[in-house]
Write a protein that holds these residues in place. Structure first.
Motif, short mmCIF file in Angstrom:
data_model
loop_
_atom_site.label_atom_id
_atom_site.label_comp_id
_atom_site.label_asym_id
_atom_site.label_seq_id
_atom_site.Cartn_x
_atom_site.Cartn_y
_atom_site.Cartn_z
N GLN A 1 0.53 -1.18 0.05
CA GLN A 1 -0.01 -0.03 0.20
C GLN A 1 0.91 1.31 0.01
O GLN A 1 1.54 1.62 1.00
CB GLN A 1 -0.81 0.13 0.97
N VAL A 2 0.96 1.85 -1.06
CA VAL A 2 1.42 3.40 -1.21
C VAL A 2 0.34 4.44 -1.30
O VAL A 2 -0.64 4.51 -2.10
CB VAL A 2 2.17 3.47 -2.50
N VAL A 3 0.33 4.93 -0.12
CA VAL A 3 -0.82 6.01 0.22
C VAL A 3 -0.64 7.59 0.43
O VAL A 3 -1.09 8.29 -0.27
CB VAL A 3 -1.84 5.23 1.44
N ASN A 4 0.71 7.83 1.10
CA ASN A 4 0.80 8.97 1.46
C ASN A 4 2.26 9.45 0.71
O ASN A 4 2.99 8.79 0.54
CB ASN A 4 0.94 9.19 2.94
N THR A 5 2.43 10.84 0.98
CA THR A 5 3.62 11.31 0.64
C THR A 5 4.65 11.24 1.87
O THR A 5 4.26 11.08 2.92
CB THR A 5 3.71 12.98 0.30
N GLU A 6 5.96 11.17 1.54
CA GLU A 6 6.90 11.25 2.70
C GLU A 6 6.62 12.58 3.61
O GLU A 6 6.91 12.18 4.74
CB GLU A 6 8.47 11.31 2.04
N LYS A 7 6.41 13.45 3.06
CA LYS A 7 6.15 14.91 3.86
C LYS A 7 4.83 14.35 4.99
O LYS A 7 4.93 14.86 6.25
CB LYS A 7 5.83 16.06 2.92
N GLU A 8 3.88 13.67 4.34
CA GLU A 8 2.58 13.47 5.06
C GLU A 8 3.42 12.29 6.43
O GLU A 8 2.77 12.46 7.37
CB GLU A 8 1.95 12.88 4.28
N ILE A 9 3.90 11.43 5.71
CA ILE A 9 4.44 10.28 6.79
C ILE A 9 5.13 11.05 8.08
O ILE A 9 5.21 10.48 9.28
CB ILE A 9 5.51 9.29 6.06
N GLY A 10 5.99 12.13 7.58
CA GLY A 10 6.98 12.72 8.49
C GLY A 10 6.29 13.62 9.56
O GLY A 10 6.69 13.96 10.62
N SER A 11 4.71 14.07 9.14
CA SER A 11 4.27 15.10 9.88
C SER A 11 3.47 14.19 11.10
O SER A 11 3.07 14.74 12.09
CB SER A 11 3.14 15.63 9.03
N ASP A 12 3.25 12.89 11.08
CA ASP A 12 2.27 12.20 12.17
C ASP A 12 2.93 10.77 11.84
O ASP A 12 2.86 10.08 10.99
CB ASP A 12 0.91 12.31 11.55
N ASN A 13 3.26 10.29 13.22
CA ASN A 13 3.95 8.98 13.23
C ASN A 13 2.97 7.69 12.91
O ASN A 13 3.49 6.85 12.35
CB ASN A 13 4.23 9.01 14.89
N ALA A 14 1.60 7.97 13.12
CA ALA A 14 0.73 7.11 12.78
C ALA A 14 0.62 6.89 11.20
O ALA A 14 0.33 5.96 10.85
CB ALA A 14 -0.48 7.39 13.26
N VAL A 15 0.92 7.89 10.54
CA VAL A 15 0.80 7.81 8.92
C VAL A 15 1.59 6.60 8.30
O VAL A 15 1.08 6.05 7.38
CB VAL A 15 0.92 9.20 8.41
N GLN A 16 2.59 6.43 8.77
CA GLN A 16 3.51 5.33 8.15
C GLN A 16 2.83 4.08 8.21
O GLN A 16 3.21 3.32 7.23
CB GLN A 16 4.98 5.52 8.91
N TYR A 17 1.78 3.83 9.27
CA TYR A 17 1.39 2.52 9.06
C TYR A 17 0.24 2.42 7.95
O TYR A 17 0.02 1.00 7.69
CB TYR A 17 0.64 2.28 10.69
N ARG A 18 -0.02 3.23 7.48
CA ARG A 18 -0.88 3.31 6.29
C ARG A 18 -0.21 2.73 5.13
O ARG A 18 -0.89 2.44 3.98
CB ARG A 18 -1.66 4.54 6.01
N ASN A 19 1.36 2.91 5.17
CA ASN A 19 1.96 2.76 3.88
C ASN A 19 2.64 1.35 4.17
O ASN A 19 3.85 1.36 4.88
CB ASN A 19 2.98 3.74 3.46
N TRP A 20 2.15 0.15 3.95
CA TRP A 20 2.63 -0.98 4.39
C TRP A 20 2.89 -2.10 3.29
O TRP A 20 2.42 -1.98 2.10
CB TRP A 20 1.65 -1.51 5.45
#
Length: 301
Positions: free
Chosen positions: A168-187
């Motif tokens: 799953q590629v969902v978010n940008t790196e900037k979005e991943i870096g803004s909230d620790n929880a976002v990285q789990y959406r890109n799995w």
């Protein structure tokens, strides 16, 4: 002497005349290997997912291989494939120049050699952006590539066209870096990461030139020398992509490496190791990846 060596290499083919015995032996070998891997994972003090297969023979082992793990920068590998697919289609060219505004840069907490070199923005070719993103794991370059390819949904459509469903590629790196929880959406599931490595190795989804280009970027990557590469013999060719997160309250969400290892036989080992939510220090987490790779290498080389 050469004749004796060749005979010794082909002896297993003679043994295969006893298929039931061979199958039982392989099952025992895989069971032993899985137990060894499981023991090694304990040092990470977290959740570890592993998938490995010799692409030419199908010998495989998994541990938590069908569970999702945050990719972090591993996701730049499928993004890179999607960009090169558009190059193959004529929608992009490697030489075309892309304007990169400083507003697109990831935060100072995130890795970006391009941002550090050009703090006020820059212009870069698609080829340079691929080198920054895939080889150097540059978050800013990755976001620019995601923009010019048409966004995460386009990457997902491309993966699905290859039969890859559990990445799953969902978010940008900037979005991943803004909230620790976002990285789990890109799995990714480790087994599916290995499936994508197989697609790349077998030349599906990309032209020969684009496949060669991407493999070269992955081979030349300086990141993660103590992970998959860590305990392999000097000079072993490894085309890989690392990923990693920061550490919050003593827990590191992601320490990853996926890649294609060329074995002494000329066969190829596709391996994915994801270390998630781990309490061990950086050196130990990387050692776990290296040790798992080495035990697989020793079993199948």
């Amino acid at each position: 002497m050469r004749l004796l060596i060749l005979v010794s290499l082909y002896l297993p083919v003679v043994v295969s005349a006893q298929p039931n015995e061979n199958r039982a032996g392989r099952r025992q070998s895989v069971s032993k290997l899985r137990n060894q891997i499981e023991q090694l994972t304990q040092r990470a003090q977290g959740r570890v997912g592993v998938a490995a297969t010799v692409l030419e023979t199908g010998e495989s082992v998994t541990l938590h291989g069908d569970e999702p793990f945050p990719m972090q920068s591993v996701y730049k590998f499928p993004i890179g494939m999607a960009v090169l697919h558009q190059v193959d289609q004529g929608k992009l060219t490697l030489t075309q120049t892309i304007r990169v505004d400083k507003s697109e840069y990831v935060s100072e907490r995130q890795h970006s050699p391009m941002r550090d070199k050009y703090p006020n923005g820059t212009e870069a070719s698609v080829s340079d952006l691929l080198r920054y993103a895939v080889s150097e794991s540059d978050g800013s370059a990755s976001d620019v590539l995601l923009r010019i390819v048409g966004g995460a949904p386009v990457v997902m459509q491309y993966l699905q066209s290859l039969g890859i469903k559990d990445i799953q590629v969902v978010n940008t790196e900037k979005e991943i870096g803004s909230d620790n929880a976002v990285q789990y959406r890109n799995w990714a599931k480790p087994t599916e990461a290995v499936a994508l490595l197989r697609v790349l190795q077998e030349g599906r989804g990309l032209s020969k030139a684009s496949r060669t280009h991407l493999l070269r970027l992955m081979i030349e990557s300086p990141t993660g020398p103590k992970r998959i590469k860590g305990l392999l013999p000097a000079g072993t060719v490894v085309a890989h992509k690392t990923g990693g997160s920061g550490t919050i309250d003593g827990v590191t969400a992601a320490t990853n490496d996926v890649g294609i290892v060329t074995m002494p036989s000329g066969q190829h080992l596709a391996i994915a190791v994801f270390v998630s939510d781990a309490k061990a220090d950086t050196a130990t987490r990387e050692e776990v990846i290296a040790e798992i790779t080495k035990v697989v290498w020793d079993t199948w080389k």
